[in-house]
Scaffold this motif. Structure first.
Motif, short mmCIF file in Angstrom:
data_model
loop_
_atom_site.label_atom_id
_atom_site.label_comp_id
_atom_site.label_asym_id
_atom_site.label_seq_id
_atom_site.Cartn_x
_atom_site.Cartn_y
_atom_site.Cartn_z
N VAL A 61 -3.57 90.81 64.87
CA VAL A 61 -5.06 91.60 64.81
C VAL A 61 -5.78 90.84 65.96
O VAL A 61 -6.92 91.14 66.53
CB VAL A 61 -5.42 92.42 63.92
N GLY A 62 -5.27 89.73 65.94
CA GLY A 62 -6.94 88.75 67.00
C GLY A 62 -7.66 87.78 66.55
O GLY A 62 -8.06 87.45 67.84
N TRP A 63 -7.19 87.99 65.10
CA TRP A 63 -8.38 87.14 64.38
C TRP A 63 -7.60 85.68 63.96
O TRP A 63 -7.59 85.59 63.09
CB TRP A 63 -9.31 87.70 63.38
N THR A 64 -7.50 84.73 65.02
CA THR A 64 -7.84 83.25 65.34
C THR A 64 -7.96 81.99 64.78
O THR A 64 -7.90 81.14 64.17
CB THR A 64 -6.80 83.05 66.60
N THR A 65 -9.09 82.50 64.66
CA THR A 65 -10.45 81.98 65.07
C THR A 65 -11.23 81.80 63.19
O THR A 65 -11.29 82.66 62.41
CB THR A 65 -11.46 81.60 65.47
N GLU A 66 -11.26 80.80 62.45
CA GLU A 66 -11.72 80.63 61.33
C GLU A 66 -12.77 79.22 60.75
O GLU A 66 -12.47 78.23 61.02
CB GLU A 66 -10.84 81.15 60.41
N ALA A 67 -13.40 79.85 59.82
CA ALA A 67 -13.99 78.72 59.47
C ALA A 67 -14.60 79.00 58.18
O ALA A 67 -14.87 80.07 57.60
CB ALA A 67 -15.31 78.35 60.57
N PHE A 68 -14.61 77.98 57.60
CA PHE A 68 -15.40 77.98 56.30
C PHE A 68 -16.76 77.09 56.25
O PHE A 68 -17.05 76.49 57.30
CB PHE A 68 -15.33 77.26 55.36
N VAL A 137 -11.20 75.27 60.94
CA VAL A 137 -9.90 75.58 59.98
C VAL A 137 -9.39 75.82 61.16
O VAL A 137 -9.27 75.80 62.43
CB VAL A 137 -9.80 76.98 59.39
N LEU A 138 -8.47 74.13 60.56
CA LEU A 138 -7.33 74.27 62.27
C LEU A 138 -5.78 74.49 62.01
O LEU A 138 -5.27 74.88 62.38
CB LEU A 138 -7.70 72.38 61.77
N SER A 139 -5.33 74.40 60.82
CA SER A 139 -4.21 75.23 60.11
C SER A 139 -4.05 75.35 58.48
O SER A 139 -5.10 75.25 57.69
CB SER A 139 -3.07 73.83 60.36
N ARG A 140 -3.99 76.37 58.31
CA ARG A 140 -3.01 76.75 56.87
C ARG A 140 -2.50 76.13 56.26
O ARG A 140 -1.87 75.92 57.32
CB ARG A 140 -2.77 78.89 56.37
N LEU A 141 -2.61 75.21 54.81
CA LEU A 141 -1.56 75.05 54.87
C LEU A 141 -0.89 75.37 53.64
O LEU A 141 0.78 75.26 53.25
CB LEU A 141 -2.06 73.29 54.08
N VAL A 142 -1.69 76.02 52.67
CA VAL A 142 -1.06 76.91 51.31
C VAL A 142 -2.11 78.06 50.96
O VAL A 142 -2.72 78.26 51.36
CB VAL A 142 -1.39 75.96 50.44
N GLU A 143 -1.07 79.46 51.79
CA GLU A 143 -1.98 80.62 50.90
C GLU A 143 -1.13 81.38 50.16
O GLU A 143 -0.58 81.67 50.17
CB GLU A 143 -2.32 80.90 52.36
N SER A 144 -2.14 81.57 48.71
CA SER A 144 -1.29 82.72 48.27
C SER A 144 -2.17 83.99 47.53
O SER A 144 -3.67 83.25 46.93
CB SER A 144 -0.99 81.80 47.05
N PRO A 145 -2.17 84.97 47.11
CA PRO A 145 -3.38 86.70 46.75
C PRO A 145 -3.49 86.09 45.57
O PRO A 145 -3.62 86.79 44.82
CB PRO A 145 -1.94 87.66 47.82
N GLY A 146 -2.31 85.21 44.87
CA GLY A 146 -2.44 85.15 43.39
C GLY A 146 -3.31 84.93 42.63
O GLY A 146 -3.86 84.44 43.45
N VAL A 147 -3.07 85.18 40.97
CA VAL A 147 -3.71 84.79 40.35
C VAL A 147 -4.07 83.25 39.22
O VAL A 147 -4.44 83.26 38.53
CB VAL A 147 -4.15 85.50 39.33
N GLY A 148 -2.54 82.43 39.76
CA GLY A 148 -2.34 81.26 39.33
C GLY A 148 -0.91 81.07 39.58
O GLY A 148 -0.29 82.01 39.68
#
Length: 159
Positions: A61-68, A137-148
């Motif tokens: 959806v074009g939102w490719t830039t992110e930050a914390f 953020v430069l790249s995402r390494l791990v992403e999980s929608p789970g709870v553990g």
């Protein structure tokens, strides 16, 4: 509420694919489809499962830039005040109170650096924000929608 191993597997399977049928889940956990439905209904009724949602790829959806962004707040700013303010900004995808120097951590997504900068400036303009510290953020390494660990379904047994 007591959650047993079968409930944990059902939750993990729903996290992996919320559109899986009760029959498919039942085959994986050795229950009938009606038995899975009863368990899911109970998990929903007790608030263990709060809902089902689509997970959208931000790049699609074009939102490719992110930050914390660490927020440093004035005086006795409450978590509720931070939450209300964060919800006013469509670029905020998560906001958390944290330990350490900062009062809160905000996750922003934007279309590009200019959009991120504008969102950050609007966030900084909140009356209680005294300063911020941002990490892009430069790249995402791990992403999980789970709870553990239980959120990752174990491989199907090879019987």
């Amino acid at each position: 509420m007591q959650i047993d191993a079968v409930d944990q597997r059902i939750i993990a399977l729903l996290v992996a694919d919320a559109r899986a049928s009760y029959a498919d889940i039942g085959a994986r956990v050795s229950l009938s489809a009606p038995a899975v439905k009863r368990r899911v209904d109970r998990l929903r009724a007790t608030g263990v499962i709060r809902g089902f949602t689509a997970v959208v790829d931000p790049a699609a959806v074009g939102w490719t830039t992110e930050a914390f962004v660490e927020l440093f707040c004035a005086g006795r700013t409450t978590p509720a005040q931070i939450g209300v303010a964060a919800r006013r900004h469509p670029e905020v995808v998560g906001a958390y109170t944290v330990s350490g120097e900062a009062d809160a951590l905000v996750h922003l997504r934007a279309a590009d650096i200019a959009h991120l900068e504008a969102a950050l400036e609007r966030l900084r303009a909140e009356s209680f924000v005294t300063s911020t510290r941002s990490t892009i953020v430069l790249s995402r390494l791990v992403e999980s929608p789970g709870v553990g660990p239980s959120a990752r379904p174990a491989p199907a047994s090879a019987n």
